[in-house]
Design a protein around this motif. Structure first.
Motif, PDB file in Angstrom:
ATOM      1  N   ALA A  47      47.721  42.870  40.350  1.00  0.00           N
ATOM      2  CA  ALA A  47      48.829  42.606  41.272  1.00  0.00           C
ATOM      3  C   ALA A  47      48.397  42.705  42.728  1.00  0.00           C
ATOM      4  CB  ALA A  47      49.959  43.598  40.998  1.00  0.00           C
ATOM      5  N   LEU A  48      47.660  43.745  43.043  1.00  0.00           N
ATOM      6  CA  LEU A  48      47.288  44.029  44.428  1.00  0.00           C
ATOM      7  C   LEU A  48      46.356  42.972  45.007  1.00  0.00           C
ATOM      8  CD1 LEU A  48      47.691  46.186  46.625  1.00  0.00           C
ATOM      9  CD2 LEU A  48      45.701  47.362  45.727  1.00  0.00           C
ATOM     10  N   LEU A  49      45.431  42.510  44.223  1.00  0.00           N
ATOM     11  CA  LEU A  49      44.439  41.554  44.734  1.00  0.00           C
ATOM     12  C   LEU A  49      44.725  40.102  44.345  1.00  0.00           C
ATOM     13  CD1 LEU A  49      41.263  43.721  44.034  1.00  0.00           C
ATOM     14  CD2 LEU A  49      42.519  43.478  46.199  1.00  0.00           C
ATOM     15  N   GLY A  50      45.560  39.899  43.329  1.00  0.00           N
ATOM     16  CA  GLY A  50      45.813  38.532  42.889  1.00  0.00           C
ATOM     17  C   GLY A  50      47.256  38.102  42.981  1.00  0.00           C
ATOM     18  N   GLY A  51      48.156  39.040  43.254  1.00  0.00           N
ATOM     19  CA  GLY A  51      49.576  38.713  43.320  1.00  0.00           C
ATOM     20  C   GLY A  51      49.924  37.926  44.566  1.00  0.00           C
ATOM     21  N   THR A  52      50.856  37.024  44.434  1.00  0.00           N
ATOM     22  CA  THR A  52      51.230  36.186  45.574  1.00  0.00           C
ATOM     23  C   THR A  52      52.116  36.927  46.573  1.00  0.00           C
ATOM     24  OG1 THR A  52      53.081  35.303  44.299  1.00  0.00           O
ATOM     25  CG2 THR A  52      51.037  34.022  44.298  1.00  0.00           C
ATOM     26  N   ASP A  53      52.721  38.024  46.159  1.00  0.00           N
ATOM     27  CA  ASP A  53      53.577  38.794  47.066  1.00  0.00           C
ATOM     28  C   ASP A  53      52.865  39.987  47.681  1.00  0.00           C
ATOM     29  OD1 ASP A  53      55.846  37.203  46.701  1.00  0.00           O
ATOM     30  OD2 ASP A  53      56.283  38.199  44.801  1.00  0.00           O
ATOM     31  N   THR A  54      51.604  40.161  47.397  1.00  0.00           N
ATOM     32  CA  THR A  54      50.857  41.317  47.870  1.00  0.00           C
ATOM     33  C   THR A  54      50.794  41.406  49.383  1.00  0.00           C
ATOM     34  OG1 THR A  54      49.546  41.358  45.866  1.00  0.00           O
ATOM     35  CG2 THR A  54      48.609  42.453  47.761  1.00  0.00           C
ATOM     36  N   GLY A  55      50.802  40.294  50.048  1.00  0.00           N
ATOM     37  CA  GLY A  55      50.726  40.298  51.507  1.00  0.00           C
ATOM     38  C   GLY A  55      51.994  40.796  52.184  1.00  0.00           C
ATOM     39  N   ALA A  57      44.262  48.317  35.809  1.00  0.00           N
ATOM     40  CA  ALA A  57      44.037  46.883  35.619  1.00  0.00           C
ATOM     41  C   ALA A  57      45.217  46.081  36.158  1.00  0.00           C
ATOM     42  CB  ALA A  57      43.804  46.571  34.141  1.00  0.00           C
ATOM     43  N   VAL A  58      46.420  46.530  35.824  1.00  0.00           N
ATOM     44  CA  VAL A  58      47.616  45.831  36.292  1.00  0.00           C
ATOM     45  C   VAL A  58      47.759  45.984  37.809  1.00  0.00           C
ATOM     46  CG1 VAL A  58      50.141  45.822  36.176  1.00  0.00           C
ATOM     47  CG2 VAL A  58      48.793  45.929  34.072  1.00  0.00           C
ATOM     48  N   LEU A  59      47.461  47.170  38.320  1.00  0.00           N
ATOM     49  CA  LEU A  59      47.549  47.386  39.763  1.00  0.00           C
ATOM     50  C   LEU A  59      46.586  46.471  40.517  1.00  0.00           C
ATOM     51  CD1 LEU A  59      48.694  48.966  42.180  1.00  0.00           C
ATOM     52  CD2 LEU A  59      46.878  50.644  41.799  1.00  0.00           C
ATOM     53  N   PHE A  60      45.334  46.393  40.083  1.00  0.00           N
ATOM     54  CA  PHE A  60      44.375  45.513  40.753  1.00  0.00           C
ATOM     55  C   PHE A  60      44.744  44.046  40.564  1.00  0.00           C
ATOM     56  CE2 PHE A  60      41.419  49.230  40.577  1.00  0.00           C
ATOM     57  CZ  PHE A  60      41.326  49.373  41.950  1.00  0.00           C
ATOM     58  N   GLY A 104      42.240  37.728  34.349  1.00  0.00           N
ATOM     59  CA  GLY A 104      41.693  38.295  33.115  1.00  0.00           C
ATOM     60  C   GLY A 104      41.897  39.802  33.038  1.00  0.00           C
ATOM     61  N   LEU A 105      41.781  40.470  34.167  1.00  0.00           N
ATOM     62  CA  LEU A 105      42.014  41.912  34.208  1.00  0.00           C
ATOM     63  C   LEU A 105      43.471  42.229  33.850  1.00  0.00           C
ATOM     64  CD1 LEU A 105      40.373  44.453  34.884  1.00  0.00           C
ATOM     65  CD2 LEU A 105      41.181  44.233  37.236  1.00  0.00           C
ATOM     66  N   GLY A 106      44.390  41.451  34.362  1.00  0.00           N
ATOM     67  CA  GLY A 106      45.795  41.625  33.999  1.00  0.00           C
ATOM     68  C   GLY A 106      46.029  41.390  32.514  1.00  0.00           C
ATOM     69  N   GLN A 107      45.366  40.392  31.956  1.00  0.00           N
ATOM     70  CA  GLN A 107      45.497  40.113  30.530  1.00  0.00           C
ATOM     71  C   GLN A 107      44.926  41.263  29.691  1.00  0.00           C
ATOM     72  OE1 GLN A 107      43.479  36.364  31.116  1.00  0.00           O
ATOM     73  NE2 GLN A 107      45.229  35.236  30.255  1.00  0.00           N
ATOM     74  N   LEU A 108      43.777  41.782  30.098  1.00  0.00           N
ATOM     75  CA  LEU A 108      43.207  42.937  29.382  1.00  0.00           C
ATOM     76  C   LEU A 108      44.130  44.147  29.479  1.00  0.00           C
ATOM     77  CD1 LEU A 108      39.403  42.774  30.273  1.00  0.00           C
ATOM     78  CD2 LEU A 108      40.511  42.154  28.116  1.00  0.00           C
ATOM     79  N   GLY A 109      44.727  44.352  30.652  1.00  0.00           N
ATOM     80  CA  GLY A 109      45.686  45.433  30.814  1.00  0.00           C
ATOM     81  C   GLY A 109      46.873  45.270  29.877  1.00  0.00           C
ATOM     82  N   PHE A 110      47.346  44.036  29.720  1.00  0.00           N
ATOM     83  CA  PHE A 110      48.450  43.769  28.797  1.00  0.00           C
ATOM     84  C   PHE A 110      48.057  44.137  27.371  1.00  0.00           C
ATOM     85  CE2 PHE A 110      50.388  40.967  25.671  1.00  0.00           C
ATOM     86  CZ  PHE A 110      51.731  41.252  25.856  1.00  0.00           C
ATOM     87  N   TYR A 111      46.869  43.714  26.935  1.00  0.00           N
ATOM     88  CA  TYR A 111      46.447  44.006  25.560  1.00  0.00           C
ATOM     89  C   TYR A 111      46.217  45.502  25.337  1.00  0.00           C
ATOM     90  CZ  TYR A 111      46.158  39.065  24.529  1.00  0.00           C
ATOM     91  OH  TYR A 111      46.474  37.748  24.321  1.00  0.00           O
ATOM     92  N   ALA A 112      45.689  46.191  26.331  1.00  0.00           N
ATOM     93  CA  ALA A 112      45.541  47.642  26.215  1.00  0.00           C
ATOM     94  C   ALA A 112      46.912  48.297  26.097  1.00  0.00           C
ATOM     95  CB  ALA A 112      44.777  48.199  27.413  1.00  0.00           C
TER      96      ALA A 112
END
Length: 166
Positions: A138-146, A133-136, A93-101
């Motif tokens: 990606a950083l906390l929900g992205g599958t490649d973050t590890g 928003a996009v950073l968080f 949802g945070l990524g989606q809000l970042g997209f709309y912003a």
């Protein structure tokens, strides 16, 4: 069948880089660093172009997930913030809000004369929310973050943006 997942991951990384470049171009226009090279007009043009291109990759990132049968997202879930409940609901949802912003900021490029410089600047300050928003997301929900190289990308890009801002 995994092509949709790979395209979603790849387009996310590209969208993140384009958002970062857009932020850097915007900050260098604001702090007049771009006046020395390559020039304010050229940097502003790049800023707008990269913003639109990045927003397009962000949209692609969401829409391509419709083809991923494993996740099984619906069009409604892709477009409505926090409608996805099966995969990191808050971070998605945070990524989606970042997209709309980001979308509002891009549209404001074309409404600058109608809305006035003060409103336009206020809207543009939301770009920091967009980036965070996009950073968080990606950083906390992205599958490649590890992966170590993705960690380096996030830390270096975030640190450089902070440096340019200060």
């Amino acid at each position: 069948p995994k092509v949709f997942w790979y395209l979603a991951r790849g387009s996310a990384v590209v969208a993140y880089f384009l958002l970062w470049f857009s932020m850097v171009f915007g900050v260098t226009v604001t702090n007049k660093m771009a006046a020395k090279w390559p020039g304010l007009a050229r940097t502003n043009g790049l800023h707008q172009y990269v913003s639109i291109l990045g927003l397009s990759f962000g949209l692609f990132h969401g829409l391509i997930l419709l083809g991923d049968q494993y996740m099984g997202f619906s069009l409604w879930q892709i477009f409505v913030p926090f409608a996805i409940t099966t995969y990191h609901p808050f971070l998605t949802g945070l990524g989606q809000l970042g997209f709309y912003a980001w979308l509002v900021i891009v549209v404001s490029f074309y409404l600058r004369k109608k809305i006035g410089i003060k409103v336009w600047r206020g809207i543009h300050f939301a770009s920091y929310f967009t980036y965070l928003a996009v950073l968080f997301h990606a950083l906390l929900g992205g599958t490649d973050t590890g992966l170590p190289w993705m960690q380096w990308i996030y830390w270096i890009s975030g640190g450089l943006l902070l440096f340019f801002t200060v």
